[in-house]
Design a protein around this motif. Structure first.
Motif, PDB file in Angstrom:
ATOM      1  N   ALA A  32      -9.793  -7.133   4.619  1.00 28.38           N
ATOM      2  CA  ALA A  32      -9.617  -5.708   4.380  1.00 28.38           C
ATOM      3  C   ALA A  32      -8.486  -5.462   3.377  1.00 28.38           C
ATOM      4  CB  ALA A  32      -9.310  -4.993   5.691  1.00 28.38           C
ATOM      5  N   GLU A  33      -8.705  -4.525   2.470  1.00 30.10           N
ATOM      6  CA  GLU A  33      -7.682  -4.133   1.506  1.00 30.10           C
ATOM      7  C   GLU A  33      -6.556  -3.405   2.241  1.00 30.10           C
ATOM      8  OE1 GLU A  33      -7.424  -4.465  -1.971  1.00 30.10           O
ATOM      9  OE2 GLU A  33      -8.988  -5.956  -1.635  1.00 30.10           O
ATOM     10  N   PRO A  34      -5.319  -3.547   1.785  1.00 31.09           N
ATOM     11  CA  PRO A  34      -4.229  -2.826   2.437  1.00 31.09           C
ATOM     12  C   PRO A  34      -4.395  -1.318   2.241  1.00 31.09           C
ATOM     13  CG  PRO A  34      -3.413  -4.082   0.553  1.00 31.09           C
ATOM     14  CD  PRO A  34      -4.859  -4.396   0.704  1.00 31.09           C
ATOM     15  N   THR A  35      -3.955  -0.557   3.211  1.00 33.55           N
ATOM     16  CA  THR A  35      -4.011   0.901   3.125  1.00 33.55           C
ATOM     17  C   THR A  35      -2.687   1.416   2.591  1.00 33.55           C
ATOM     18  OG1 THR A  35      -3.296   1.107   5.425  1.00 33.55           O
ATOM     19  CG2 THR A  35      -5.676   1.088   5.016  1.00 33.55           C
ATOM     20  N   ARG A  36      -2.622   2.704   2.305  1.00 34.91           N
ATOM     21  CA  ARG A  36      -1.426   3.272   1.695  1.00 34.91           C
ATOM     22  C   ARG A  36      -0.239   3.248   2.649  1.00 34.91           C
ATOM     23  NH1 ARG A  36      -0.463   8.731   3.106  1.00 34.91           N
ATOM     24  NH2 ARG A  36      -2.243   9.700   4.122  1.00 34.91           N
ATOM     25  N   CYS A  37       0.926   3.248   2.070  1.00 40.61           N
ATOM     26  CA  CYS A  37       2.171   3.287   2.840  1.00 40.61           C
ATOM     27  C   CYS A  37       2.398   4.717   3.323  1.00 40.61           C
ATOM     28  CB  CYS A  37       3.353   2.875   1.965  1.00 40.61           C
ATOM     29  SG  CYS A  37       3.270   1.230   1.231  1.00 40.61           S
ATOM     30  N   HIS A  38       2.866   4.843   4.536  1.00 41.41           N
ATOM     31  CA  HIS A  38       3.236   6.144   5.098  1.00 41.41           C
ATOM     32  C   HIS A  38       4.757   6.245   5.120  1.00 41.41           C
ATOM     33  CE1 HIS A  38      -0.895   6.978   6.233  1.00 41.41           C
ATOM     34  NE2 HIS A  38      -0.964   5.735   6.678  1.00 41.41           N
ATOM     35  N   GLN A  72       9.262  -1.352   5.135  1.00 39.66           N
ATOM     36  CA  GLN A  72       9.931  -1.901   6.318  1.00 39.66           C
ATOM     37  C   GLN A  72       8.953  -2.135   7.468  1.00 39.66           C
ATOM     38  OE1 GLN A  72      12.963   0.836   7.606  1.00 39.66           O
ATOM     39  NE2 GLN A  72      11.493   2.424   8.146  1.00 39.66           N
ATOM     40  N   SER A  73       7.658  -1.929   7.213  1.00 38.25           N
ATOM     41  CA  SER A  73       6.659  -2.162   8.262  1.00 38.25           C
ATOM     42  C   SER A  73       6.309  -3.648   8.314  1.00 38.25           C
ATOM     43  CB  SER A  73       5.397  -1.337   7.987  1.00 38.25           C
ATOM     44  OG  SER A  73       4.668  -1.882   6.905  1.00 38.25           O
ATOM     45  N   LYS A  74       5.493  -4.010   9.266  1.00 40.14           N
ATOM     46  CA  LYS A  74       5.069  -5.410   9.416  1.00 40.14           C
ATOM     47  C   LYS A  74       3.728  -5.655   8.729  1.00 40.14           C
ATOM     48  CE  LYS A  74       7.540  -6.142  13.756  1.00 40.14           C
ATOM     49  NZ  LYS A  74       8.745  -6.535  13.134  1.00 40.14           N
ATOM     50  N   ARG A  75       3.266  -4.679   7.934  1.00 36.64           N
ATOM     51  CA  ARG A  75       1.982  -4.812   7.253  1.00 36.64           C
ATOM     52  C   ARG A  75       2.149  -4.612   5.749  1.00 36.64           C
ATOM     53  NH1 ARG A  75      -0.700  -0.074   5.806  1.00 36.64           N
ATOM     54  NH2 ARG A  75       0.446   1.803   6.314  1.00 36.64           N
ATOM     55  N   THR A  76       1.162  -5.071   4.999  1.00 34.24           N
ATOM     56  CA  THR A  76       1.133  -4.822   3.565  1.00 34.24           C
ATOM     57  C   THR A  76       0.543  -3.439   3.355  1.00 34.24           C
ATOM     58  OG1 THR A  76       0.878  -7.169   3.104  1.00 34.24           O
ATOM     59  CG2 THR A  76       0.187  -5.649   1.373  1.00 34.24           C
TER      60      THR A  76
END
Length: 180
Positions: A32-38, A72-76
């Motif tokens: 899955a492609e990474p989603t946008r940063c919040h 600073q999240s644990k995801r791309t």
């Protein structure tokens, strides 16, 4: 007759098994492609290192300030487009100035955990002697990541004042897209 059916059934299983083994790797499910940063995924601030500091003590030319976002999240995640930037003035007459966008084309930036990207704000400083009604004295910046509604409140650390053009069609103070 019973033996012939068993042989035909076994042959069918062998053919199906061979067909399954022959599926090309390109048909495997894609990652899955990474989603946008919040906003909650990010932290933000002004770049304050030596060459990142805007030249607010001069009034002959434009200068740049840089704001960074760190994942600073644990995801791309990805950022693309323009942040929303509202400058809040220090003078009673300043109010809030929503910065116009440049004509530069945005690019999509992918941020892995801990990655940082910035964008620049082009500013036109004015001399301290400029009449109060012609200058904007920045105090705080309300910075909203692209496609978000929650903002960061950053205190302006550089001093100085900017030519007040909050109503201009093409102001000399404006923001550039993420990564530019």
């Amino acid at each position: 007759m019973k033996n012939k059916l068993t042989v035909v059934a076994l042959a069918g299983v062998v053919v199906v098994g061979a067909a399954a083994a022959a599926v090309p790797a390109s048909a495997a499910p894609a990652k899955a492609e990474p989603t946008r940063c919040h906003t909650a995924d990010l932290k933000a601030g002004f770049a304050t290192g030596g060459d990142a500091r805007p030249e607010m003590g001069q009034s002959e030319k434009q200068t740049q300030a840089y704001i960074w976002f760190t994942n600073q999240s644990k995801r791309t995640c990805t950022l693309s487009g323009f942040a929303g930037v509202d400058m809040v003035g220090a003078q009673q007459s300043d109010g809030t100035w929503s910065l116009a966008r440049s004509s530069k084309a945005p690019v999509k930036m992918t941020l892995e955990q801990g990655d940082t990207v910035d964008f620049s704000i082009t500013l036109l400083p004015v001399a301290e002697s400029t009449p109060q009604k012609e200058k904007f004295v920045p105090a705080k910046f309300l910075v909203t990541p692209p496609n978000e509604t929650k903002h960061f409140t950053l205190t302006w650390p550089f001093g100085g004042q900017i030519l007040k053009q909050d109503g201009a069609t093409h102001p000399a103070t404006y923001l550039n897209p993420i990564g530019r």
